[in-house]
Design an enzyme around this catalytic site. Structure first.
Site, PDB file in Angstrom:
ATOM      1  N   HIS A 125       0.847  -1.357   0.001  1.00  0.00           N
ATOM      2  CA  HIS A 125      -0.017  -0.003  -0.041  1.00  0.00           C
ATOM      3  C   HIS A 125       0.844   1.217   0.094  1.00  0.00           C
ATOM      4  O   HIS A 125       2.023   1.258   0.565  1.00  0.00           O
ATOM      5  CB  HIS A 125      -0.892  -0.064   1.296  1.00  0.00           C
ATOM      6  N   CYS A 126       0.428   2.408  -0.726  1.00  0.00           N
ATOM      7  CA  CYS A 126       1.019   3.774  -0.825  1.00  0.00           C
ATOM      8  C   CYS A 126       0.184   4.678  -0.343  1.00  0.00           C
ATOM      9  O   CYS A 126      -1.101   4.625  -0.696  1.00  0.00           O
ATOM     10  CB  CYS A 126       2.018   3.728  -1.876  1.00  0.00           C
ATOM     11  N   GLU A 127       0.657   5.764   0.449  1.00  0.00           N
ATOM     12  CA  GLU A 127      -0.301   6.741   0.693  1.00  0.00           C
ATOM     13  C   GLU A 127       0.014   7.923  -0.409  1.00  0.00           C
ATOM     14  O   GLU A 127       0.793   7.625  -1.227  1.00  0.00           O
ATOM     15  CB  GLU A 127      -0.077   7.443   2.098  1.00  0.00           C
TER      16      GLU A 127
END
Length: 341
Positions: A125-127
């Site tokens: 996941h990446c913000e």
């Protein structure tokens, strides 16, 4: 091709993309849309529910790439008892991570996926803004686990999982050259992710431009070099600008393409490990500067007194071909010793 065929016929849980066996990416990473907190909470909850229904005996771990500050995904997934490991989404402005951090990620991922008697799942996941470094880390994992072959082929395949414009929206410069350099570092290591090189500090003496880029609009530029990294000679080991003060932009010289001569830019910085080198153009007022190109590299993989960078080896802006020629080269000159300034 066998990997692609297998992934094509295997349907992953909704809102996840399966990049490799038991390695999934949240589809929000491929979008510029920002979800409201309640929408995001439902989004994560639905994915976790699907995973636990489909993989009853599997444990979950999430790697999250983010800026500094509190992590939204960490707080929400902790409610489900899921371990989240946070990593930065850039290093000194470059969408890469220091090599030690990259290797830590690969080791932890491998141990998790290969834990005896378990079929653990790895979620990526990446913000906001983290897609470029996430793409690099995915490519590195595929190459290290030998689930894909060829650094450029693997990286391009991962890039293509997101809309082409997403990478351009999130990065001023095309990061592919530096991404490929670090993927080659990974592929040159042994199975234990070790490289048998003593970490000797280098004196970065100069940068030589084979041609003058056209950044002033009239066939010339006023270039300066800025180096970021960990200064070996200083007690403070934080990562920062380590270019000597004598190379301030007020002392920059103007060069013309018409002169048809290489440009030597003295640097004189002592560097070790991961280095980000930027070459910038300063305008006539000496007030504004413009990034011409950038390169990130690790000194442990330098085997000579010169790091030769061709046009395809430097990170440049997406439309910078109008300011450079394909024959452009930059040479970074080194000495294998550091003398205090």
């Amino acid at each position: 091709m066998a990997l692609l065929r297998r992934l094509f016929y295997r349907k992953p849980p909704d809102r996840l993309l399966e990049i490799a066996d038991r390695v999934y990416v949240f589809d929000c990473c491929f979008s510029t849309k920002t979800m409201e907190p309640f929408e995001y909470k439902n989004y994560l909850g639905n994915i976790v529910l699907q995973l636990r229904e489909q993989f009853v005996d599997s444990s979950l771990m999430v790697f999250n790439f983010k800026d500094e500050g509190k992590s939204l995904v960490s707080g929400m997934l902790s409610l489900y008892g899921i371990t989240v490991k946070d990593y930065p989404c850039q290093y000194l402005g470059c969408p890469l991570l220091p090599l030690d951090m990259v290797l830590h990620f690969l080791r932890v991922s491998e141990r998790w996926l290969m834990l005896e008697g378990q079929q653990n799942l790895l979620l990526m996941h990446c913000e906001k803004g983290g897609w470029p470094v996430l793409a690099f880390m995915l490519a590195g994992l595929l190459l290290y686990r030998k689930q894909y072959n060829g650094e450029e082929r693997t990286l391009v395949m991962v890039y293509k999982q997101a809309p082409k414009e997403l990478l351009q929206m999130l990065t001023t410069l095309n990061p592919q050259p530096s991404h490929l350099r670090y993927l080659r570092y990974i592929c040159r290591m042994d199975s234990k992710l070790e490289w048998h090189t003593q970490r000797i500090p280098f004196s970065l003496d100069c940068v030589i431009l084979s041609e003058v880029p056209n950044f002033d609009g009239v066939g010339g530029c006023r270039p300066i070099v800025r180096v970021y990294g960990q200064d070996f000679l200083m007690v403070d080991k934080n990562y920062k600008v380590i270019t000597p003060p004598s190379h301030a932009r007020t002392q920059a010289n103007h060069y013309k393409q018409a002169d048809n001569v290489p440009v030597k830019l003295n640097v004189g910085s002592c560097v070790q490990g991961d280095v980000v080198l930027e070459c910038l153009h300063v305008d006539d007022s000496l007030e504004d500067e413009r990034l011409m190109f950038r390169v990130m590299f690790n000194t442990c993989f330098i085997r000579s007194h010169i790091l030769l960078l061709n046009f395809e080896d430097i990170d440049i802006s997406w439309d910078a071909e109008q300011w450079f020629t394909k024959n452009f080269k930059a040479e970074v000159g080194y000495n294998f010793s550091c003398v205090p300034r």
